[in-house]
Design a protein around this motif. Structure first.
Motif, PDB file in Angstrom:
ATOM      1  N   GLU A 102       3.935-103.673  17.359  1.00  0.00           N
ATOM      2  CA  GLU A 102       3.254-102.607  18.247  1.00  0.00           C
ATOM      3  C   GLU A 102       3.485-102.941  19.791  1.00  0.00           C
ATOM      4  O   GLU A 102       3.640-101.895  20.431  1.00  0.00           O
ATOM      5  CB  GLU A 102       1.771-102.593  17.761  1.00  0.00           C
ATOM      6  CG  GLU A 102       1.542-102.129  16.583  1.00  0.00           C
ATOM      7  CD  GLU A 102       0.259-102.266  16.062  1.00  0.00           C
ATOM      8  OE1 GLU A 102      -0.414-101.264  15.152  1.00  0.00           O
ATOM      9  OE2 GLU A 102      -0.810-103.051  16.572  1.00  0.00           O
ATOM     10  N   GLN A 103       3.512-104.055  19.969  1.00  0.00           N
ATOM     11  CA  GLN A 103       3.824-104.611  21.182  1.00  0.00           C
ATOM     12  C   GLN A 103       5.249-104.051  21.898  1.00  0.00           C
ATOM     13  O   GLN A 103       5.464-103.630  22.979  1.00  0.00           O
ATOM     14  CB  GLN A 103       3.430-105.921  21.657  1.00  0.00           C
ATOM     15  CG  GLN A 103       1.983-106.448  21.674  1.00  0.00           C
ATOM     16  CD  GLN A 103       1.688-107.944  21.920  1.00  0.00           C
ATOM     17  OE1 GLN A 103       2.818-108.727  21.512  1.00  0.00           O
ATOM     18  NE2 GLN A 103       0.434-108.356  22.287  1.00  0.00           N
ATOM     19  N   PHE A 104       6.190-104.380  20.905  1.00  0.00           N
ATOM     20  CA  PHE A 104       7.304-103.979  21.523  1.00  0.00           C
ATOM     21  C   PHE A 104       7.617-102.425  21.448  1.00  0.00           C
ATOM     22  O   PHE A 104       8.421-101.937  22.146  1.00  0.00           O
ATOM     23  CB  PHE A 104       8.478-104.379  20.217  1.00  0.00           C
ATOM     24  CG  PHE A 104       9.776-104.720  20.576  1.00  0.00           C
ATOM     25  CD1 PHE A 104      10.286-105.619  21.380  1.00  0.00           C
ATOM     26  CD2 PHE A 104      10.849-103.739  20.465  1.00  0.00           C
ATOM     27  CE1 PHE A 104      11.678-105.938  21.866  1.00  0.00           C
ATOM     28  CE2 PHE A 104      12.333-103.789  20.955  1.00  0.00           C
ATOM     29  CZ  PHE A 104      12.524-104.902  21.647  1.00  0.00           C
ATOM     30  N   ALA A 105       7.004-101.707  20.451  1.00  0.00           N
ATOM     31  CA  ALA A 105       6.884-100.410  20.784  1.00  0.00           C
ATOM     32  C   ALA A 105       6.408 -99.758  22.190  1.00  0.00           C
ATOM     33  O   ALA A 105       6.758 -98.967  22.682  1.00  0.00           O
ATOM     34  CB  ALA A 105       6.080 -99.678  19.637  1.00  0.00           C
ATOM     35  N   GLU A 106       5.378-100.680  22.684  1.00  0.00           N
ATOM     36  CA  GLU A 106       4.656-100.413  23.878  1.00  0.00           C
ATOM     37  C   GLU A 106       5.711-100.557  24.950  1.00  0.00           C
ATOM     38  O   GLU A 106       6.175 -99.704  25.974  1.00  0.00           O
ATOM     39  CB  GLU A 106       3.425-101.164  24.086  1.00  0.00           C
ATOM     40  CG  GLU A 106       2.314-100.868  23.116  1.00  0.00           C
ATOM     41  CD  GLU A 106       1.007-102.017  23.226  1.00  0.00           C
ATOM     42  OE1 GLU A 106       1.349-102.715  24.273  1.00  0.00           O
ATOM     43  OE2 GLU A 106       0.200-101.348  22.597  1.00  0.00           O
ATOM     44  N   PHE A 107       6.389-101.746  24.894  1.00  0.00           N
ATOM     45  CA  PHE A 107       7.819-101.987  25.724  1.00  0.00           C
ATOM     46  C   PHE A 107       8.743-100.775  25.897  1.00  0.00           C
ATOM     47  O   PHE A 107       9.184-100.400  27.067  1.00  0.00           O
ATOM     48  CB  PHE A 107       8.277-103.196  25.363  1.00  0.00           C
ATOM     49  CG  PHE A 107       9.676-103.617  25.741  1.00  0.00           C
ATOM     50  CD1 PHE A 107       9.983-103.729  27.043  1.00  0.00           C
ATOM     51  CD2 PHE A 107      10.833-103.525  25.108  1.00  0.00           C
ATOM     52  CE1 PHE A 107      11.398-103.826  27.769  1.00  0.00           C
ATOM     53  CE2 PHE A 107      12.230-103.557  25.101  1.00  0.00           C
ATOM     54  CZ  PHE A 107      12.483-103.696  26.758  1.00  0.00           C
TER      55      PHE A 107
END
Length: 303
Positions: A107-112
């Motif tokens: 999910e953090q990579f999706a935010e990136f």
């Protein structure tokens, strides 16, 4: 509760991994830990299932390995480096089997990606279905595509496979420089070209990170070098730890030395190109230029 497609139709099977009752028709193949399934709401998903007791037994084995390394260190048989290596290995392996952490990273990579408008519709990661996940079960959106290195298959969805590779590389480098961590297990199985042409990063069990100062220095270097700003290059190298902390006067001298190295190399490159175009041996390099370049490199190394 999972609904399996059996010979007599669907039948409920109660699992022991805290599996939510949101699935139907999973293709549960024996001894595999990754399975295809479909949520009751209709979405195709991938299940990453961890067998019961894996974390506990693995942690016990790694703890024993670390304890042995420490004992050998105290006895003077090995140095502290072995204990450090084992500790790092232990941490990395335990993180890799932590599905809660992997969900968070995905999910953090999706935010990136969302913070990078130029990647919108170009790069993606699978959606995490939190409500259908548990400590030993990770439920992810099923992405349809082919491995990035399968060029023949990639051409079906991307006429220029090299563009997909460039997109993947640029995205990864950008994550190294601007994200708090980066995907550290980028290989053919974890990079896909989807049927709609997008590039997908999957499997965030292993990640890496670099210090913020180093990342800042790398960005400064990328900006300074093409512009010929040797002072900026020097400061960037200092931030990255390539040299000790320098005074203002030392920084100016360091930048001058770097400039001389670059100028010497550029001069030799130009001479080689000229010689080659004249039909002579391309390896003919003026010895004075070579000595000057070596001396400049030595000064940089001493700095």
């Amino acid at each position: 509760l999972i609904r399996l497609a059996g010979a007599s139709g669907r039948r409920p099977v109660r699992g022991k991994a805290g599996i939510p009752s949101t699935f139907r028709r999973p293709s549960l193949l024996p001894r595999l830990q990754v399975h295809a399934a479909r949520l009751l709401s209709g979405e195709d998903v991938v299940l990453k299932v961890q067998k019961k007791g894996v974390q506990g037994s693995l942690k016990a084995d790694l703890d024993l390995l670390y304890a042995n390394a420490r004992v050998l260190q105290l006895l003077g048989v090995v140095t502290a480096e072995l204990s450090d290596v084992v500790a790092t290995l232990r941490s990395a392996i335990l993180e890799e089997i932590d599905f809660v952490l992997e969900a968070q990273r995905t999910e953090q990579f999706a935010e990136f990606l969302a913070r990078s408008p130029e990647l919108d519709g170009v790069v993606t990661v699978p959606k995490v279905y939190r409500a259908a996940s548990a400590s030993r079960l990770l439920t992810l959106e099923r992405l349809y595509g082919v491995p990035l290195i399968d060029l023949e298959s990639v051409r079906k969805y991307q006429p220029q496979p090299e563009l997909a590779l460039i997109v993947a590389l640029n995205t990864w480098v950008s994550s190294v420089l601007t994200n708090e961590w980066f995907h550290a297990d980028v290989h053919a199985g974890n990079l896909l070209v989807l049927t709609d042409g997008r590039v997908a990063f999957i499997d965030f069990g292993i990640v890496g990170a670099i210090p913020a100062a180093t990342a800042e220095g790398m960005l400064d270097f990328v900006r300074s070098f093409p512009a010929g700003d040797m002072a900026g290059v020097g400061r960037a190298l200092e931030k990255m730890g390539f040299t000790k902390e320098l005074s203002e006067e030392q920084s100016a001298a360091f930048a001058k030395d770097i400039g001389e190295v670059i100028a010497s190399i550029d001069s030799m490159t130009a001479d080689i190109a000229t010689t080659a175009s004249a039909g002579a041996a391309a390896s003919a390099i003026d010895e004075t230029q070579l000595n000057r370049a070596v001396a400049a490199v030595a000064r940089v190394a001493e700095g």
